[in-house]
Design an enzyme around this catalytic site. Structure first.
Site, PDB file in Angstrom:
ATOM      1  N   GLY A   7       0.811  -1.215   0.000  1.00 36.87           N
ATOM      2  CA  GLY A   7       0.000   0.000   0.000  1.00 36.87           C
ATOM      3  C   GLY A   7       0.842   1.262   0.000  1.00 36.87           C
ATOM      4  N   ASP A  43       5.988  -7.303   5.480  1.00 38.18           N
ATOM      5  CA  ASP A  43       5.988  -8.450   4.577  1.00 38.18           C
ATOM      6  C   ASP A  43       6.888  -8.217   3.369  1.00 38.18           C
ATOM      7  OD1 ASP A  43       4.192 -10.525   5.692  1.00 38.18           O
ATOM      8  OD2 ASP A  43       2.703  -8.931   5.602  1.00 38.18           O
ATOM      9  N   LYS A  87       8.451   1.090   5.143  1.00 39.34           N
ATOM     10  CA  LYS A  87       7.278   1.864   4.762  1.00 39.34           C
ATOM     11  C   LYS A  87       6.013   1.232   5.335  1.00 39.34           C
ATOM     12  CE  LYS A  87       4.897   0.260   2.056  1.00 39.34           C
ATOM     13  NZ  LYS A  87       3.609  -0.411   1.712  1.00 39.34           N
ATOM     14  N   THR A  88       5.172   1.992   5.988  1.00 41.78           N
ATOM     15  CA  THR A  88       3.788   1.633   6.273  1.00 41.78           C
ATOM     16  C   THR A  88       3.176   2.740   7.118  1.00 41.78           C
ATOM     17  OG1 THR A  88       2.239   0.128   7.378  1.00 41.78           O
ATOM     18  CG2 THR A  88       4.449   0.165   8.257  1.00 41.78           C
ATOM     19  N   ILE A  89       2.011   3.197   6.719  1.00 42.80           N
ATOM     20  CA  ILE A  89       1.349   4.228   7.524  1.00 42.80           C
ATOM     21  C   ILE A  89       0.867   3.648   8.844  1.00 42.80           C
ATOM     22  CG2 ILE A  89       0.647   5.553   5.477  1.00 42.80           C
ATOM     23  CD1 ILE A  89      -2.251   4.574   6.054  1.00 42.80           C
ATOM     24  N   ASP A  90       0.727   2.312   8.928  1.00 47.16           N
ATOM     25  CA  ASP A  90       0.198   1.687  10.146  1.00 47.16           C
ATOM     26  C   ASP A  90       1.116   1.856  11.352  1.00 47.16           C
ATOM     27  OD1 ASP A  90      -1.924   0.901   8.640  1.00 47.16           O
ATOM     28  OD2 ASP A  90      -1.420  -1.225   8.599  1.00 47.16           O
ATOM     29  N   LYS A 105     -25.541  16.946  18.153  1.00 43.29           N
ATOM     30  CA  LYS A 105     -26.604  15.946  18.057  1.00 43.29           C
ATOM     31  C   LYS A 105     -26.170  14.586  17.508  1.00 43.29           C
ATOM     32  CE  LYS A 105     -28.305  17.698  13.587  1.00 43.29           C
ATOM     33  NZ  LYS A 105     -29.492  18.187  12.856  1.00 43.29           N
ATOM     34  N   TYR A 106     -24.877  14.415  17.231  1.00 43.97           N
ATOM     35  CA  TYR A 106     -24.431  13.127  16.688  1.00 43.97           C
ATOM     36  C   TYR A 106     -23.221  12.575  17.433  1.00 43.97           C
ATOM     37  CZ  TYR A 106     -27.351  14.092  12.592  1.00 43.97           C
ATOM     38  OH  TYR A 106     -28.410  14.360  11.764  1.00 43.97           O
ATOM     39  N   MET A 122      -7.394   3.298   9.853  1.00 40.06           N
ATOM     40  CA  MET A 122      -6.541   2.211   9.387  1.00 40.06           C
ATOM     41  C   MET A 122      -5.640   1.714  10.514  1.00 40.06           C
ATOM     42  SD  MET A 122      -5.546   3.010   5.436  1.00 40.06           S
ATOM     43  CE  MET A 122      -5.529   1.296   4.939  1.00 40.06           C
ATOM     44  N   ARG A 142      -4.711  -2.495  10.866  1.00 37.53           N
ATOM     45  CA  ARG A 142      -5.285  -3.824  11.062  1.00 37.53           C
ATOM     46  C   ARG A 142      -4.615  -4.573  12.196  1.00 37.53           C
ATOM     47  NH1 ARG A 142      -3.781  -9.227   8.249  1.00 37.53           N
ATOM     48  NH2 ARG A 142      -5.062 -10.521   9.576  1.00 37.53           N
ATOM     49  N   GLU A 186      -9.305  -0.299  12.762  1.00 42.76           N
ATOM     50  CA  GLU A 186     -10.019  -1.190  11.849  1.00 42.76           C
ATOM     51  C   GLU A 186      -9.862  -2.660  12.214  1.00 42.76           C
ATOM     52  OE1 GLU A 186      -8.720  -1.259   7.787  1.00 42.76           O
ATOM     53  OE2 GLU A 186      -6.597  -1.334   8.280  1.00 42.76           O
ATOM     54  N   GLY A 218      -5.425   9.135   3.733  1.00 46.13           N
ATOM     55  CA  GLY A 218      -4.116   9.438   4.301  1.00 46.13           C
ATOM     56  C   GLY A 218      -2.945   8.798   3.600  1.00 46.13           C
ATOM     57  N   ARG A 219      -3.201   7.900   2.639  1.00 43.00           N
ATOM     58  CA  ARG A 219      -2.106   7.099   2.084  1.00 43.00           C
ATOM     59  C   ARG A 219      -1.248   7.842   1.052  1.00 43.00           C
ATOM     60  NH1 ARG A 219      -3.439   1.056   0.654  1.00 43.00           N
ATOM     61  NH2 ARG A 219      -4.190   2.020  -1.265  1.00 43.00           N
TER      62      ARG A 219
END
Length: 549
Positions: free
Chosen positions: A78, A173, A199-202, A239-240, A247, A249, A308, A424-425
């Site tokens: 990704g 990986d 590399k990884t945004i996670d 009201k919400y 992201m 996992r 997520e 965001g990627r």
């Protein structure tokens, strides 16, 4: 091509560099290393790349003459903000080492290596992508290189181009793949080095030598801007309840960092859910309890951050998903020929253990169907396709309905779901990621020029000014352990999870009650590229808290 004013301005930005990368460089080798776990297994599988020392690049007194090389580069997995600057740094670094060096980009990720799809990356090409987001300079892909026939094809294609080294820009990986390639090439005496870039945004590719993966800083700032905007709206409309899935996992680093930046009312951390053995009902009770208490104060609104991957950390769900992964891998053909979702659910239920079958059959059909979706390239459930925020909204709504009937809730509840992922990627990288990635690229060029293979480029001391950063390299084998993939044990880089006794989580935990009952929202706004250092050059809260002296 039409460019925005920001694009034009960013093209002229020159990344800040560590002092040791600005002139002559000397290489310093540390002690031999070993893997984080399963040392005997990893050593046996990687005899040529196991036990190598950590490397540091320091300022040198004499310039070196490096032989000319041809280098190939791939973007794998990704997207993450800053990938183009890794390639820019790699390109500039190679030319600094030898003006005759050449860089080739393989198109579409690892498949470009086997299909021999490439383009030469010249200054005319690279200059167009400096300090930009995305991976569109050469594209990315998720093809797994696992078979010897693939490895041999890579050797064949590299030999035809005269390529001496490959740089794999990817996550855990992809970098595991890089190490496998490095080992195979050494075993076959192919004469092709392999260097990885983290590399990884996670944010789950980090350890003692990799302080953070690139892209995490930019992605979290991008998501935090959106969360801040929603919180401003929530505090205006009143009201919400906004259930915001983020992201992450395998780890909750993004959720935690965004919480520290924006101070929402509720933040779920997957690792905490697992450690405490919480069920989905426990999570629903926790959220509903805060909704009830806020309503007593007249506040019928709020924000809730959800990683997520949280469903995989609920113990009973984790066991179920693990069984589903194995069953769907083993019975893929049988499942695929069934006509309806009900038939597929019924078939799988007969293969599950009694405990997991009970959990599976009591799930809402829509949620159970999502767990049955096609697996990712690693054989795991695609959690980004599971709409956890909608599941929690429905469950909280049902719980509050019962509480209202019993007289324990007199407020109002309206739930809105959001998922922030692709937003965001590919954002234009923050100054931190632009600087960090450029330094990683130059570091990779030096590792190649020094003849290293099976290393990951590393830049440390990242909370200090860039001038004081410490570039180097770490053997990828030192990050590895054995894990089950597709039903078999395989060597992979160990993922870094949120540490519950670490400073970042403790900071969240000590503020939870205050942020839950008060409305203490912070509105970070968009990423700033120009202005005071405390605005445009800050690192993440996570890094600052982890490295606080």
């Amino acid at each position: 091509m039409v460019k925005s004013p920001l694009q034009i301005a960013r093209e002229s930005y020159f990344p800040k560099l560590p002092a040791s990368l600005k002139g002559a460089v000397k290489i310093v080798e540390g002690n031999k290393t070993e893997s984080v776990a399963d040392q005997a297994d990893i050593k046996k599988m990687f005899p040529n790349t196991y036990g190598m020392p950590v490397i540091t690049f320091e300022s040198g007194s004499e310039s070196k003459e490096y032989p000319a090389v041809k280098v190939g580069v791939i973007l794998s997995g990704g997207q993450a903000p800053g990938g183009h600057n890794v390639i820019s740094g790699l390109f500039d670094g190679l030319l600094n080492c030898n003006k005759e060096n050449k860089l080739f980009g393989f198109l579409g990720g690892p498949s470009g290596l086997t299909d021999n799809q490439f383009v030469e990356l010249t200054a005319e090409v690279v200059d167009h992508y400096r300090n930009t987001g995305g991976f569109d300079i050469i594209g990315s892909g998720r093809t797994k290189l696992e078979e010897e026939a693939q490895f041999d094809k890579v050797i064949e294609n590299c030999k035809a181009l005269g390529i001496n080294a490959l740089v794999v820009i990817g996550g855990d990986d992809s970098n595991t793949n890089a190490c496998v390639l490095a080992e195979y090439f050494l075993q076959k005496k192919a004469g092709i080095q392999v260097i990885g870039v983290p590399k990884t945004i996670d944010g789950d590719l980090k350890n003692e030598v990799v302080e953070t993966s690139f892209g995490f800083d930019t992605a979290c700032k991008t998501y935090s801007e959106l969360i801040g905007n929603i919180q401003r709206d929530a505090n205006s409309a009143k009201k919400y309840y906004h259930f915001i899935r983020l992201m992450g996992r395998s780890a909750s680093h993004i959720c935690l960092e965004c919480a520290l930046q924006t101070q929402p009312n509720i933040t779920i951390i997957s690792e905490e859910v697992e450690a405490k053995g919480l069920t989905l009902d426990d999570i629903v009770d926790y959220i509903a309890d805060i909704v009830v208490k806020r309503a007593e104060n007249g506040d019928n609104f709020g924000t809730i951050l959800i990683p997520e991957g949280v469903v995989e950390f609920v113990p009973a769900m984790k066991k179920l998903i693990s069984e589903l992964n194995d069953i769907l891998a083993k019975h893929e053909t049988e499942v695929n020929v069934l006509d309806s979702n009900k038939d597929r659910r019924d078939f799988v239920a007969t293969k599950l253990t009694e405990e997991s079958a009970t959990v599976f059959t009591h799930l809402p059909n829509s949620f159970a169907n999502q767990l049955m979706l096609d697996r990712d390239p690693h054989g795991n459930v695609q959690v980004s396709a599971i709409e956890t925020e909608k599941l929690l909204i429905d469950m909280v709504k049902a719980r509050l309905k019962k509480l209202k009937k019993s007289g324990d809730f007199s407020g109002k509840f309206g739930g809105l779901g959001h998922f922030f992922g692709y937003e965001g990627r590919c954002a234009t990288p923050s100054n931190f990621d632009a600087d960090y990635c450029y330094s990683l690229g130059i570091t990779a060029s030096l590792l190649i020029s020094e003849g290293k293979s099976g290393y990951m480029a590393s830049v440390k001391n990242l909370t200090a000014p860039a001038e004081e950063w410490i570039p180097g390299g770490a053997p990828i084998t030192m990050m590895m352990n054995m894990e089950k993939r597709h039903g078999a044990m395989k060597p992979v880089i160990q993922k870094a999870l949120v540490v519950l006794d670490g400073a970042p989580f403790k900071k969240l935990d000590e503020n939870r009650e205050d942020w839950a009952m008060g409305t203490k929202y912070v509105y970070p706004g968009p990423i700033q590229y120009f202005g005071p250092k405390e605005v445009c050059d800050t690192t993440t809260h996570t890094l600052r808290l982890e490295q606080a002296k």
